[in-house]
Design a protein around this motif. Sequence first.
Motif, short mmCIF file in Angstrom:
data_model
loop_
_atom_site.label_atom_id
_atom_site.label_comp_id
_atom_site.label_asym_id
_atom_site.label_seq_id
_atom_site.Cartn_x
_atom_site.Cartn_y
_atom_site.Cartn_z
N GLY A 1 5.09 35.10 14.16
CA GLY A 1 3.80 34.43 14.23
C GLY A 1 3.74 33.48 15.41
N TYR A 2 2.63 32.83 15.54
CA TYR A 2 2.48 31.82 16.59
C TYR A 2 1.43 30.82 16.14
CZ TYR A 2 -1.51 34.81 17.84
OH TYR A 2 -2.65 35.56 17.79
N ASN A 3 1.54 29.63 16.69
CA ASN A 3 0.56 28.63 16.31
C ASN A 3 0.30 27.61 17.40
OD1 ASN A 3 3.31 27.82 14.84
ND2 ASN A 3 2.25 25.98 15.54
N ALA A 4 -0.93 27.14 17.35
CA ALA A 4 -1.37 26.03 18.22
C ALA A 4 -2.13 25.08 17.31
CB ALA A 4 -2.27 26.58 19.32
N GLN A 5 -2.44 23.91 17.80
CA GLN A 5 -3.19 22.97 16.97
C GLN A 5 -4.43 22.49 17.70
OE1 GLN A 5 0.36 21.89 17.64
NE2 GLN A 5 0.84 23.43 16.10
N LYS A 6 -5.49 22.29 16.92
CA LYS A 6 -6.70 21.71 17.49
C LYS A 6 -6.99 20.46 16.66
CE LYS A 6 -11.50 23.11 18.46
NZ LYS A 6 -11.86 21.81 18.86
N ALA A 7 -6.98 19.34 17.32
CA ALA A 7 -7.10 18.08 16.57
C ALA A 7 -8.42 17.38 16.87
CB ALA A 7 -5.95 17.17 16.92
N VAL B 1 -6.16 17.97 11.86
CA VAL B 1 -5.58 19.03 12.67
C VAL B 1 -5.89 20.40 12.06
CG1 VAL B 1 -3.40 19.96 13.60
CG2 VAL B 1 -3.68 17.49 13.33
N LYS B 2 -6.47 21.27 12.88
CA LYS B 2 -6.66 22.67 12.45
C LYS B 2 -5.56 23.47 13.12
CE LYS B 2 -11.29 23.44 11.03
NZ LYS B 2 -11.97 22.15 11.21
N GLN B 3 -4.96 24.37 12.39
CA GLN B 3 -3.94 25.21 13.01
C GLN B 3 -4.58 26.53 13.43
OE1 GLN B 3 0.18 24.98 11.78
NE2 GLN B 3 -0.54 24.27 9.80
N ILE B 4 -4.27 26.92 14.65
CA ILE B 4 -4.78 28.19 15.16
C ILE B 4 -3.58 29.12 15.28
CG2 ILE B 4 -6.06 29.29 17.05
CD1 ILE B 4 -6.85 26.23 17.64
N GLY B 5 -3.79 30.37 14.88
CA GLY B 5 -2.67 31.31 14.87
C GLY B 5 -2.49 31.84 13.47
N HIS B 6 -1.43 32.55 13.26
CA HIS B 6 -1.18 33.16 11.94
C HIS B 6 0.26 33.64 11.92
CE1 HIS B 6 -2.22 36.42 14.72
NE2 HIS B 6 -1.28 37.08 14.05
N ALA B 7 0.69 34.12 10.76
CA ALA B 7 2.03 34.71 10.66
C ALA B 7 1.90 36.07 10.00
CB ALA B 7 2.94 33.80 9.85
N VAL B 8 2.84 36.95 10.31
CA VAL B 8 2.87 38.28 9.69
C VAL B 8 4.26 38.48 9.09
CG1 VAL B 8 2.71 40.77 10.08
CG2 VAL B 8 1.24 39.22 11.38
N LEU B 9 4.28 38.74 7.80
CA LEU B 9 5.56 39.00 7.14
C LEU B 9 5.68 40.50 6.90
CD1 LEU B 9 8.02 37.49 5.72
CD2 LEU B 9 6.82 37.99 3.60
N LEU C 1 -0.44 39.28 5.98
CA LEU C 1 -1.04 38.44 7.03
C LEU C 1 -1.31 37.06 6.43
CD1 LEU C 1 -2.26 38.15 9.86
CD2 LEU C 1 -4.38 39.14 8.97
N ILE C 2 -0.79 36.03 7.09
CA ILE C 2 -0.78 34.69 6.50
C ILE C 2 -1.57 33.72 7.39
CG2 ILE C 2 0.77 32.77 5.83
CD1 ILE C 2 3.01 34.93 5.60
N THR C 3 -2.51 33.00 6.81
CA THR C 3 -3.23 31.99 7.60
C THR C 3 -2.58 30.61 7.37
OG1 THR C 3 -4.90 31.49 5.90
CG2 THR C 3 -5.37 33.33 7.38
N LEU C 4 -2.89 29.68 8.24
CA LEU C 4 -2.17 28.39 8.26
C LEU C 4 -3.09 27.23 7.84
CD1 LEU C 4 -0.59 29.02 11.79
CD2 LEU C 4 0.44 29.52 9.57
#
Length: 417
Positions: free
Chosen positions: A152-158, A166-174, A188-191
Motif C-alpha cells: 500500500g501507500y499513503n499520504a496525508q492531507k491536513a 488529517v485525511k489519509q490518501i492512499g489504500h492498502a491491498v492484502l 482492498l483497505i481504506t485508511l
Amino acid sequence: MDFTSSAQQQSGGAGGAGWGAFLKSIASFNGDLSTLTAPPFILSSTSLTEFSSYWCEHPSVFAAPAREPDATRRALLVLKWFLTTLKQQYASRSEQYGNEKKPLNPFLGELFLGKWEDDAGTTELISEQVSHHPPATAYNITNLPNGVRLEGYNAQKASFSKTINVKQIGHAVLTVPAPSAAEPDRFLITLPALHIEGLIFGSPFIELEGSTYITSSTGFTAKIDYSGKGWLSGKKNSFTATLYPTGKEKDVLFNVSGQWTKSFDIHSGPAKYNSRDNLVESWDPLPLSELIVAPLEKQHPLESRRAWAKVAAAIARGDLDAVSIEKGKIENAQREMRAKEKTGGRTWSRRYFTARNEGADQVLTSLGLAVGLPADGDADKTGGLWRFDFAKADAARGESPPSEDEARKVARELLGQ
Ligand code: HC3
C-alpha cells in the motif's frame, strides 16, 4: 517538504519554541504537515517511513487468514487483523511518551527495512518514500511461509478547524492465498481520517473518525465506524464494525465492537442480538513481536535510521542547533539532487516500487468503487499509483551491499553527510 524553512521550523523557529506559539502557528496552518512549526520538545526522531511497520506487529494474526478454509471466516480474520493494527498505528507513540510527537519527514528514496521472526515464521517489511512532493510512503509486507502480503501507500492531507485534522490518501491491498483455491483473495483497505486531541493541554493524541472499509474479491465488505469520547457519553478510541456480503449492508454476518486501543468482542449476526451465546471471540492486545532492523553500520546509506542518525542523536541530547544543521544538510543535498535531475532530464529511480498507469490496477478497478476509491488510486495526490515491483526487489536482493567508499559517496551526494 518546504526545504526553504523547515530546518528552522522544525527546531521551533525564531521565538517559536513554546507550546503557546505552536498553538498560534497551527491556527494559520496551510495544510502541509511537513511545514508545521513544532516546538523542539515535540520532535520525534522516528521517520514516517518506519510507521509502515505498525501494520504487522502481530505477524501470527496477519498470517492467520491463509489457514482458514472458509471465505467468510477469512474475511472476518482479515477484519480482526486490521482492528488489531490500529493501536500500534495510532496510539503507541502517545502511550509510550505521553504525547504524539512530530515525526521526521522522509526524504525521497528513504528506506526502512526489517523483519519479524516468530511463530509465524519470517515476515519481511520494505518501506520506501516514493514521492517527495506530495510526500508519500509505500510499503510491502510479506509473511513468507504463508504468502500473505500487504502492499500500500499513503499520504496525508491536513487542515485546521479547532484542531489538526488529517485525511489519509492512499489504500492498502492484502493478498491472502486461500487454501485449495487457484486465485488468492484480495482485500482492498481504506485508511481512517484522524484528528489530534489534547493539543490545548500540551499532550496530543490521536482520535480516529468517520468510517473505513475492507472489501474483498470474495464478495464481503467490512465497514468500521470510529467514534471518540463525546461531551456526554462514549469512550475514547471506540469503534463498531460489521461484516456483510458486498452491497447488502443490512445482512450483517458478524459485528465487532470495542476500543481499538484496548479490547473488542466479535459476535455473529447483527449487534441487536449480541449476547454470550453469539460471542465468537474476545480480543485483548497480545505482546508485540519485535521488528528486527539491521545494525546501523550494516544498513544501506539511505535506510532511515542510518540516514537520520545524526539528527536523532541531536534530538536525543536536546541540541537544537545540531538538529537544525543536520536536517539542513539532508534537505539541501536533496534539493540539489532534484535540481541536478531536472537539468539532466532524469527522475529518481525508486528501489522497490513502480508507479502504475492510471486504470491499470486490477484490484482498484474491480473493488475500488465499492469503497469509494478511484481507479487511479488518487495518483495526483500521492505522486503515483504505487505497487511493489518484484523485479526491482529481486535486483535489490541480488546487489552486494555498498562498500564503505560507495556508502560514503551516497551519503555525501544524497544526504550532505
Ligand atoms: C498526522 C501525523 C503524521 C501522519 C501519521 C500517520 C497517518 C502516517 C501513516 C501511518 O500508517 C499512520 C499514521 C499515524 C500517525 C500520524 C501522525 C500523527 C501526528 C502527525 C503530525 C504530522 C504531527 C502533528 C504534530 C503534533 C505535535 C500535534 O503531534
